[in-house]
Design a protein around this motif. Structure first.
Motif, mmCIF file in Angstrom:
data_model
loop_
_atom_site.group_PDB
_atom_site.id
_atom_site.type_symbol
_atom_site.label_atom_id
_atom_site.label_comp_id
_atom_site.label_asym_id
_atom_site.label_seq_id
_atom_site.Cartn_x
_atom_site.Cartn_y
_atom_site.Cartn_z
ATOM 1 N N VAL A 173 0.847 -1.192 0.000
ATOM 2 C CA VAL A 173 0.000 0.000 0.000
ATOM 3 C C VAL A 173 0.881 1.241 0.000
ATOM 4 C CG1 VAL A 173 -1.870 1.233 1.160
ATOM 5 C CG2 VAL A 173 -1.748 -1.273 1.307
ATOM 6 N N ALA A 174 0.837 1.981 -1.099
ATOM 7 C CA ALA A 174 1.568 3.238 -1.191
ATOM 8 C C ALA A 174 0.708 4.332 -0.577
ATOM 9 C CB ALA A 174 1.906 3.557 -2.644
ATOM 10 N N MET A 175 1.106 4.789 0.618
ATOM 11 C CA MET A 175 0.357 5.820 1.335
ATOM 12 C C MET A 175 0.660 7.212 0.786
ATOM 13 S SD MET A 175 -1.185 3.940 3.644
ATOM 14 C CE MET A 175 -1.727 5.081 4.900
ATOM 15 N N GLY A 176 1.760 7.322 0.082
ATOM 16 C CA GLY A 176 2.197 8.585 -0.493
ATOM 17 C C GLY A 176 3.499 8.327 -1.224
ATOM 18 N N PRO A 177 4.101 9.352 -1.810
ATOM 19 C CA PRO A 177 5.333 9.145 -2.580
ATOM 20 C C PRO A 177 6.475 8.545 -1.771
ATOM 21 C CG PRO A 177 4.410 11.341 -2.966
ATOM 22 C CD PRO A 177 3.639 10.753 -1.835
ATOM 23 N N ALA A 178 6.488 8.760 -0.448
ATOM 24 C CA ALA A 178 7.640 8.339 0.350
ATOM 25 C C ALA A 178 7.321 7.238 1.355
ATOM 26 C CB ALA A 178 8.214 9.550 1.097
ATOM 27 N N VAL A 179 6.079 6.774 1.406
ATOM 28 C CA VAL A 179 5.688 5.780 2.417
ATOM 29 C C VAL A 179 4.923 4.642 1.756
ATOM 30 C CG1 VAL A 179 4.411 5.336 4.540
ATOM 31 C CG2 VAL A 179 5.547 7.548 4.212
ATOM 32 N N THR A 180 5.475 3.440 1.829
ATOM 33 C CA THR A 180 4.814 2.242 1.310
ATOM 34 C C THR A 180 4.749 1.199 2.419
ATOM 35 O OG1 THR A 180 5.575 2.644 -0.950
ATOM 36 C CG2 THR A 180 4.877 0.399 -0.415
ATOM 37 N N MET A 181 3.542 0.669 2.640
ATOM 38 C CA MET A 181 3.324 -0.323 3.678
ATOM 39 C C MET A 181 3.260 -1.711 3.052
ATOM 40 S SD MET A 181 3.044 1.950 5.979
ATOM 41 C CE MET A 181 2.674 0.872 7.354
ATOM 42 N N HIS A 182 3.725 -2.720 3.796
ATOM 43 C CA HIS A 182 3.614 -4.116 3.389
ATOM 44 C C HIS A 182 2.833 -4.842 4.477
ATOM 45 C CE1 HIS A 182 6.426 -3.732 -0.009
ATOM 46 N NE2 HIS A 182 7.017 -2.826 0.769
ATOM 47 N N ILE A 183 1.622 -5.274 4.139
ATOM 48 C CA ILE A 183 0.675 -5.761 5.144
ATOM 49 C C ILE A 183 0.326 -7.222 4.869
ATOM 50 C CG2 ILE A 183 -1.588 -5.380 6.190
ATOM 51 C CD1 ILE A 183 -1.438 -2.486 5.084
ATOM 52 N N PRO A 184 0.789 -8.160 5.711
ATOM 53 C CA PRO A 184 0.362 -9.558 5.563
ATOM 54 C C PRO A 184 -1.129 -9.658 5.866
ATOM 55 C CG PRO A 184 2.285 -9.345 7.014
ATOM 56 C CD PRO A 184 1.727 -7.973 6.835
ATOM 57 N N ALA A 185 -1.875 -10.333 5.003
ATOM 58 C CA ALA A 185 -3.324 -10.338 5.158
ATOM 59 C C ALA A 185 -3.933 -11.618 4.608
ATOM 60 C CB ALA A 185 -3.931 -9.125 4.443
ATOM 61 N N TYR A 186 -5.174 -11.848 5.018
ATOM 62 C CA TYR A 186 -6.049 -12.856 4.432
ATOM 63 C C TYR A 186 -7.340 -12.143 4.062
ATOM 64 C CZ TYR A 186 -3.012 -16.177 6.934
ATOM 65 O OH TYR A 186 -1.938 -16.886 7.425
ATOM 66 N N LEU A 187 -7.824 -12.383 2.860
ATOM 67 C CA LEU A 187 -9.108 -11.831 2.435
ATOM 68 C C LEU A 187 -10.103 -12.970 2.266
ATOM 69 C CD1 LEU A 187 -8.001 -9.219 -0.259
ATOM 70 C CD2 LEU A 187 -8.312 -8.879 2.205
ATOM 71 N N ARG A 188 -11.290 -12.791 2.823
ATOM 72 C CA ARG A 188 -12.356 -13.764 2.658
ATOM 73 C C ARG A 188 -13.507 -13.110 1.892
ATOM 74 N NH1 ARG A 188 -15.635 -18.060 6.453
ATOM 75 N NH2 ARG A 188 -17.530 -17.978 5.190
ATOM 76 N N TYR A 189 -13.850 -13.704 0.750
ATOM 77 C CA TYR A 189 -14.959 -13.245 -0.073
ATOM 78 C C TYR A 189 -16.080 -14.285 -0.008
ATOM 79 C CZ TYR A 189 -11.311 -10.352 -2.370
ATOM 80 O OH TYR A 189 -10.287 -9.489 -2.642
ATOM 81 N N ASP A 190 -17.252 -13.883 0.475
ATOM 82 C CA ASP A 190 -18.446 -14.728 0.402
ATOM 83 C C ASP A 190 -19.265 -14.231 -0.782
ATOM 84 O OD1 ASP A 190 -19.075 -16.381 3.267
ATOM 85 O OD2 ASP A 190 -17.551 -14.820 3.345
ATOM 86 N N LEU A 191 -19.487 -15.120 -1.761
ATOM 87 C CA LEU A 191 -20.131 -14.699 -2.997
ATOM 88 C C LEU A 191 -21.552 -15.231 -3.099
ATOM 89 C CD1 LEU A 191 -16.813 -15.336 -3.931
ATOM 90 C CD2 LEU A 191 -17.739 -13.782 -5.633
#
Length: 266
Positions: free
Chosen positions: A89-107
């Motif tokens: 996630v690029a929060m701005g030109p000088a800050v990028t976050m790396h976030i371990p995640a799980y996404l659950r989609y119920d369709l």
């Protein structure tokens, strides 16, 4: 379980989400959801429910940022798609976050198309904020923008709802789940059982009963590669002789017991 053709349709429906995010296509992204859909991101925060709130979620958390989805594993189980990934996630030109995640989609099928009825994102808000603050003075400008967007778009109620995502299971609960998994991996069902509340349900997916012996057989000699805590849930990526899978372990806020296990094999 869904037939192979539906599996591909479900994955295609889910894949349209990162495509719309990358393209910054608000209309396309909001249109992926059913009219009564909900988003809980992160799990533990107040859900955004319905088209209008989902649109405000997009305006607050997606539109101002560049988000890249680094996928590791997709699991389709019934009409649920689970995605094990890292979010860049690029929060701005000088800050990028790396976030371990799980996404659950119920369709849910609507008008001949698969649409997202519920999206739950399992990631650790406190860990993300700590990573953000470690960038020092570079965080000032994106922090001000985030605060402004929360207050202007989400207002006080929405901001408080997002901040409730800070309450989540911690290190003690993770150690409990790790003890449970280590016991199953060596075939020690008795020790694993002691980690479970007397009324704990253990299921394959959400609904299919799976007793502890069957789960132990699935996870014999299993190793875990990623574990996070969101809301009341510890989520773990696993790899055993049966292949990969994702386990959700709900834990009691007080005490030291697991109240529910859901295991989704790949």
């Amino acid at each position: 379980m869904v037939v192979p053709l539906d599996r591909e349709r479900l994955l295609a429906a889910v894949e349209r989400s990162p495509q719309a995010v990358t393209a910054h296509d608000r209309e396309a992204w909001v249109g992926l959801f059913t009219v009564d859909a909900s988003i809980e991101d992160p799990v533990g925060s107040r859900p955004h429910v319905g088209t209008a709130e989902i649109g405000r979620f997009y305006d607050t958390f997606i539109e101002p940022r560049d988000i890249t989805f680094h996928r590791d594993l997709d699991i389709v189980f019934g009409t649920v798609v689970l995605r094990d990934l890292e979010l860049e996630v690029a929060m701005g030109p000088a800050v990028t976050m790396h976030i371990p995640a799980y996404l659950r989609y119920d369709l849910r099928e609507a008008h001949g198309e698969w649409r997202i009825a519920e999206l739950r994102a399992y990631w650790e808000l406190p860990a993300m904020m700590a990573q953000f603050l470690r960038t020092g003075s570079r965080a000032m400008s994106p922090a001000l923008q985030m605060s402004r967007d929360l207050l202007v778009i989400q207002r006080l109620r929405g901001t408080a709802g997002f901040m409730s995502g800070f309450r989540r299971v911690g290190a003690r609960h993770k150690r409990l789940v790790q003890t449970f998994l280590d016991a199953l991996a060596r075939g020690d069902k008795a020790t694993a059982m002691r980690a479970l509340a007397p009324s704990a349900a253990t299921t394959l997916g959400d609904n299919d009963a799976l007793d502890i012996a069957e789960l132990a057989e699935q996870l014999y000699r299993a190793q875990w590669s990623k574990m996070n805590g969101s809301g009341p849930t510890v989520t773990v990526s696993l790899n055993s002789g049966h292949g990969r899978g994702i386990m959700f372990a709900d834990v009691a806020w007080r005490g030291n017991t697991i109240t529910k296990i859901r295991y989704f094999p790949a």
